[in-house]
Design a protein around this motif. Structure first.
Motif, PDB file in Angstrom:
ATOM      1  N   ASP A 211       0.818  -1.205   0.000  1.00  0.00           N
ATOM      2  CA  ASP A 211       0.000   0.000   0.000  1.00  0.00           C
ATOM      3  C   ASP A 211       0.853   1.258   0.000  1.00  0.00           C
ATOM      4  O   ASP A 211       0.488   2.256  -0.634  1.00  0.00           O
ATOM      5  CB  ASP A 211      -0.931  -0.006   1.225  1.00  0.00           C
ATOM      6  CG  ASP A 211      -1.956  -1.139   1.153  1.00  0.00           C
ATOM      7  OD1 ASP A 211      -2.263  -1.567   0.021  1.00  0.00           O
ATOM      8  OD2 ASP A 211      -2.417  -1.568   2.211  1.00  0.00           O
ATOM      9  N   GLU A 212       1.971   1.234   0.720  1.00  0.00           N
ATOM     10  CA  GLU A 212       2.805   2.424   0.839  1.00  0.00           C
ATOM     11  C   GLU A 212       3.715   2.574  -0.380  1.00  0.00           C
ATOM     12  O   GLU A 212       4.399   1.635  -0.789  1.00  0.00           O
ATOM     13  CB  GLU A 212       3.653   2.347   2.110  1.00  0.00           C
ATOM     14  CG  GLU A 212       2.859   2.367   3.396  1.00  0.00           C
ATOM     15  CD  GLU A 212       2.169   3.708   3.607  1.00  0.00           C
ATOM     16  OE1 GLU A 212       2.722   4.738   3.128  1.00  0.00           O
ATOM     17  OE2 GLU A 212       1.082   3.722   4.206  1.00  0.00           O
TER      18      GLU A 212
ATOM     19  N   GLN B   9       6.459   4.346  -0.668  1.00  0.00           N
ATOM     20  CA  GLN B   9       7.880   4.239  -0.324  1.00  0.00           C
ATOM     21  C   GLN B   9       8.304   2.788  -0.190  1.00  0.00           C
ATOM     22  O   GLN B   9       9.419   2.418  -0.550  1.00  0.00           O
ATOM     23  CB  GLN B   9       8.160   5.004   0.979  1.00  0.00           C
ATOM     24  CG  GLN B   9       8.023   6.514   0.841  1.00  0.00           C
ATOM     25  CD  GLN B   9       8.356   7.238   2.138  1.00  0.00           C
ATOM     26  OE1 GLN B   9       8.413   6.633   3.216  1.00  0.00           O
ATOM     27  NE2 GLN B   9       8.559   8.553   2.031  1.00  0.00           N
ATOM     28  N   GLU B  10       7.418   1.935   0.304  1.00  0.00           N
ATOM     29  CA  GLU B  10       7.747   0.512   0.437  1.00  0.00           C
ATOM     30  C   GLU B  10       7.869  -0.133  -0.940  1.00  0.00           C
ATOM     31  O   GLU B  10       8.754  -0.950  -1.180  1.00  0.00           O
ATOM     32  CB  GLU B  10       6.681  -0.199   1.273  1.00  0.00           C
ATOM     33  CG  GLU B  10       7.024  -1.669   1.539  1.00  0.00           C
ATOM     34  CD  GLU B  10       6.005  -2.349   2.433  1.00  0.00           C
ATOM     35  OE1 GLU B  10       6.141  -3.572   2.654  1.00  0.00           O
ATOM     36  OE2 GLU B  10       5.057  -1.663   2.893  1.00  0.00           O
ATOM     37  N   ARG B  11       6.949   0.243  -1.850  1.00  0.00           N
ATOM     38  CA  ARG B  11       7.025  -0.299  -3.209  1.00  0.00           C
ATOM     39  C   ARG B  11       8.331   0.141  -3.887  1.00  0.00           C
ATOM     40  O   ARG B  11       9.007  -0.660  -4.557  1.00  0.00           O
ATOM     41  CB  ARG B  11       5.815   0.170  -4.032  1.00  0.00           C
ATOM     42  CG  ARG B  11       4.483  -0.327  -3.502  1.00  0.00           C
ATOM     43  CD  ARG B  11       3.380  -0.185  -4.540  1.00  0.00           C
ATOM     44  NE  ARG B  11       3.192   1.192  -4.996  1.00  0.00           N
ATOM     45  CZ  ARG B  11       2.371   2.085  -4.415  1.00  0.00           C
ATOM     46  NH1 ARG B  11       1.677   1.725  -3.329  1.00  0.00           N
ATOM     47  NH2 ARG B  11       2.233   3.288  -4.911  1.00  0.00           N
TER      48      ARG B  11
END
Length: 968
Positions: free
Chosen positions: A865-866, A868-870
């Protein structure tokens, strides 16, 4: 233990030496050692051998076999270490020890004095004492007395010999010593049909400043500036002659067509604004009568012109009328006597020796003044080329490379001069050459002859007076270069020779005859060189043992093989198993058995017999043979849709086709393409070099690299103007030469890794690359360029390097993955220079590749969902490269979210074989390059282990390829 410590100390000393010398801009082959320093290490008898061993070890990581026993003991390596350390400490040169001219060759002489330079930037010289251009490690051969294809003249004061020709390179030699006083290139467009005045002051030539625009240009060689210009429109001009005293240029003007068009012999004053004077207009006979020629008398008052209509006429310049004419269909050897009153002409007929004399005023025969060729060992074809200033001696050139002097008073041959290269079986000088490479000195004591080098001969004794340099390398333009294992380089040139060079010493090992064209190839073990034969069409190919320089075998048959002697367009390859020799040739003469065309010919090396011979293409198309001979590329340059096809030599079937629109860019017709395969045959580089139909410039056409297995374009490298390009032996770098130097590109990153300027390199006319031939050394560390003067320059293509120590291993490992090729390649070279440290590092950190266990989880985070994580997951997966491939493929095979699919597909494209490398894959490729460069038992064992990894990972594929290369 002591031996281990000694070798370790030697390696540290070697790396320190290389680093310090690199910072000073000094190449190892040009460094030397003083006799005293070497004597302190090994004693006077072995000083030179140990110094050469130290240089070779520093340059190649290995000592020459001939001196390795000196270093095989613990004390031997300690002495070598002391020698290297001493060099670093005292900064001595190794010129004396690294090699000097042979005792039988030219005596070493200092070059013209250079201005003082700071000690930190010393002028490096070759083994003859001539300065090396910046960035050059060594020069193979010498430029001394080289003036290929140039005209020769002696200045009126007798102090200088001047040479100049179509390449617009002017050389001035000291007439007494032979020292080169000056070498410069005139500013001008593409020029041909040049002529040099008898006093060496003016050079005239036909120039092409633009398409369909022709003009005659005249240069004053005392100033280097243009002295005259005559626009000719579209009319070509031939048979130029230039006279200083009257500032006149004679030439024949007009198009060469069928049916024949009208031609005109003309005379032009290049200092006046007037149009040229027409001497004679005529239509040549279609059967042709050899080379046309014009010649002005010593006082410039008369003109001799041999015209294509078979007439020799004499023109009165002042009276503007023809004095006389004779039917001389094949004559081109003629000259005026010094007083201009008589003319010497070769006898009427074909191949008759001697000369006849006629009055210049009316053409009447002068009784008793000629010579019929009697009194010589060989009466065949002696042609008059020059006369001494007092008119007593006539120089005659003989087709078997000989000049004789005929004394008109004694009525006999009084002296014979032999070209030193003249041996049985060597080709004769072509009969079509216009005789402008001979000149007497003004006092008549010397005779200058360019054959094969410029040489002055003493007329009285018949001895050469300048140092002999013809046997110290090529004498004409280098056309092909090949690096060979064990520190050897092979060069081919227009002087009909192949040279085998020892790179450690910079000396020629062997000089081998070269057939028509540049057909050369090596057996996979690097021991045998195959070349074209020099004479018999029934024995077209020869094999040479590179260890001894001896001929080992001849491939022959019971019939003639015109495909090996009718064109210079020839290529050859030995199959990977060493069993067959494959040739691809352009047969433009042909016979009833073999009509004209492109021929694929296969020889069985076990039996020496012809195995296969077939026409595979027309002469109009271009073909290039891949290493190993399994595939060739055929380019249809006259096709409405130009294409390059990859064809199997075994079946003759098309394997793949390079995309036509990508190949030509705009679909232009009638293009010409240059193609070069990588040594392993996996890649091919192409470049469109001409568009004959459209006339469009191709100066900005890139060099394009393709994958042979997929016919997919991998990268474009920008290139301006004419260029040569070549792959490194490992196929990981591409070098492209241009007008002013060369660029090194790393194929893994598709980026430029280094630019080297060719400063101080004598070159011919522009446009054109500064070199005539190109080859890349192991790991792309050195670059060899061939030149029009017959020399080969070995360039340092590596950046300045600092010595590598144990504390630097972490930074070196990190640098291997750096996206900047300058940083990454520097790490490759530093690690290759420290093999023990590199192997220790790789044993610890480089393991057989396997899919990364972190990849599956990272792939799932691509749909997080985030944002930055992707982004973080994609960055980590990109760094993993092909190790993440299986996890990405598995995710795409399922039902991923739209976001995950988009990012996974982008990553799959990034790790495809056609994409640039980064992260772990980039480090892997560079690490394998280090192991391949080390080339030791330990490095090969590590490569074997790495080759067992996951097949989809770059590390595994590169390790397998490196092993295959080492086995070849």
């Amino acid at each position: 233990m002591l031996a281990h410590h000694a070798e370790a100390r030697l390696e540290r000393g070697r790396n320190l030496l290389r680093a310090r010398l690199a910072r000073r801009g000094i190449g190892l082959p040009a460094i030397g050692v003083g006799a005293l320093a070497a004597d302190l290490v090994v004693g006077p008898d072995a000083a030179g051998a140990t110094a050469r061993a130290a240089v070779a070890y520093a340059a190649f990581g290995k000592a020459p076999a001939a001196v390795a026993p000196l270093l095989g003991t613990r004390t031997g390596w300690a002495k070598a270490l002391a020698l290297v350390a001493g060099l670093v400490t005292v900064g001595l040169g190794l010129v004396g020890a690294a090699g000097r001219p042979d005792e039988n060759g030219p005596a070493p002489r200092g070059a013209t004095a250079d201005p003082p330079v700071a000690p930190k930037d010393p002028v490096r010289t070759d083994r003859f004492g001539d300065a090396l251009p910046p960035g050059v490690l060594t020069r193979l051969g010498t430029s001394r007395h080289r003036a290929a294809g140039a005209h020769v003249a002696v200045t009126p004061d007798g102090k200088s010999v001047v040479t100049a020709g179509d390449d617009l390179v002017v050389r001035v030699f000291d007439a007494v010593t032979g020292e080169t006083r000056e070498t410069r290139t005139l500013d001008g467009p593409f020029t041909y049909q040049t002529a040099l005045s008898a006093d060496g002051r003016y050079l005239a030539g036909v120039a092409f400043p633009a398409p369909e625009k022709i003009e005659i240009l005249v240069w004053d060689l005392t100033t280097g500036k243009r002295a005259g210009r005559l626009p000719l429109g579209k009319d070509p001009a031939t048979a130029l002659a230039v006279h200083s005293g009257t500032t006149k240029v004679a030439f024949i003007r007009g198009p060469h067509t069928y049916p024949p068009s009208t031609l005109t012999t003309c005379l032009w004053d290049f200092t006046a604004a007037a149009e040229p004077v027409e001497v004679c207009a005529y239509k040549p006979k279609w059967e042709g009568y050899g080379e046309p020629r014009t010649l002005l008398s010593p006082d410039g008052e008369k003109l001799l012109a041999h015209q294509p209509d078979g007439r020799l006429l004499c023109w009165d310049v002042g009276g503007k009328k023809i004095l006389w004419e004779k039917s001389r269909p094949h004559s081109k050897f003629f000259f005026f006597a010094p007083d201009g009153k008589t003319v010497a002409i070769e006898p009427h007929g074909v191949g008759l020796p001697g000369f006849e004399c006629y009055s210049a005023a009316d053409g009447a025969a002068v009784d008793g003044a000629g010579w019929d060729g009697n009194g010589t060992r060989e009466r065949l074809s002696f042609w008059p080329v020059a006369v001494s200033p007092n008119g007593r001696l006539v120089a005659l050139f003989q087709g078997q490379r000989r000049v004789v002097f005929y004394d008109t008073t004694k009525k006999a041959i009084v002296r014979e001069l032999d070209d030193p290269r003249r041996v049985c079986g060597e080709e004769n000088v072509g009969f079509w050459a216009v005789p402008t490479n001979f000149a007497f000195t003004p006092d008549g004591t010397g005779f200058v002859w360019r054959a094969p080098t410029v040489q002055r001969w003493d007329v009285a004794s018949g001895k050469a007076t300048w140092p002999v340099t013809w046997d110290q390398g090529h004498t004409e333009a280098v056309t092909r270069l090949s690096f060979v294992p064990h520190g050897t380089l092979i060069s081919s040139a227009n002087d009909s020779t192949n040279y085998v060079w020892d790179l450690a010493s910079g000396r020629p090992k062997y000089r081998l005859p070269k057939g028509y064209g540049d057909l050369t190839t090596l057996t996979p073990d690097g021991r045998t060189l195959f070349t074209g034969a020099t004479s018999s069409s029934r024995e077209p190919l020869k094999g040479w043992d590179l260890a001894t320089g001896k001929e080992t075998r001849t491939l022959k048959g019971d019939v003639s093989f015109p495909q090996y002697g009718s064109s210079g367009d020839q290529e050859a390859a030995v199959t990977a198993d060493g069993k067959r020799l494959v040739t691809l040739t352009d047969n433009h003469i042909g016979n009833e058995r073999i009509p004209p065309g492109r021929y694929l010919t296969v020889w069985d090396l076990a039996t020496g017999k012809l195995d296969r011979e077939e026409k595979v293409d027309t002469r109009e198309n271009e073909t290039v043979l891949a290493p190993g001979g399994d595939v060739y590329l055929a380019f249809s340059r006259n096709d409405p849709n130009p294409s390059a096809r990859l064809i199997s030599t075994a079946t003759g079937k098309e394997l793949r086709r390079l995309a036509e629109d990508a190949l030509t860019g705009n679909g232009a017709r009638r293009v010409t393409m240059k193609s070069v395969f990588s040594p392993d045959g996996r890649l091919v580089a192409t470049r469109v070099i001409n568009e004959t139909a459209t006339g469009l410039s191709v100066g900005d056409r890139p060099v394009r690299v393709w994958a042979v297995a997929t016919a997919r374009a991998l990268a474009d490298f920008p290139t301006t103007g004419p260029a040569h390009f070549a792959f490194a032996p490992d196929g990981r770098t591409l070098v492209v030469t241009g007008a002013d130097g060369f660029r090194v590109y790393e194929l893994a990153t598709r980026k430029e890794a280094r630019t080297v300027a060719a400063t101080g390199v004598p070159r011919g006319r522009k446009p054109g690359p500064f070199a005539t031939a190109l080859a890349v050394g192991p790991v792309g560390r050195t670059v060899a360029t061939g030149h029009a003067d017959g020399t080969v320059l070995i360039w340092d293509a590596a950046p300045p390097l600092a010595a590598l120590g144990p504390a630097d291993m972490g930074s070196a490992w990190k640098a291997l993955a750096d996206p900047d090729p300058k940083v990454g390649r520097a790490a490759v070279f530093r690690l290759a220079d420290a093999p023990d440290l590199a192997l220790r590092l790789f044993e610890e950190r480089l393991k057989p590749a396997a899919p990364d266990p972190r990849a599956a989880a990272l792939v799932q985070r691509l749909g997080a969902d985030e944002f930055q994580e992707r982004e973080a997951a994609e960055k980590e997966l990109r760094a993993l490269g092909t190790r993440a491939g299986p996890a990405l493929a598995a995710a795409l095979a399922g039902a991923p979210s739209a976001e995950l699919r988009t990012r996974a597909e982008r990553l799959m494209s990034a790790v495809s074989p056609s994409a640039p490398l980064f992260g772990e894959d980039l480090r892997d490729v560079r690490a394998v390059a280090v192991l391949e460069a080390i080339d030791s038992t330990a490095s090969r064992q590590l490569l074997k282990r790495l080759a067992t990894g996951a097949p989809e990972v770059h590390l595994t594929r590169e390790a397998k390829s490196a092993l295959g290369a080492s086995q070849r």
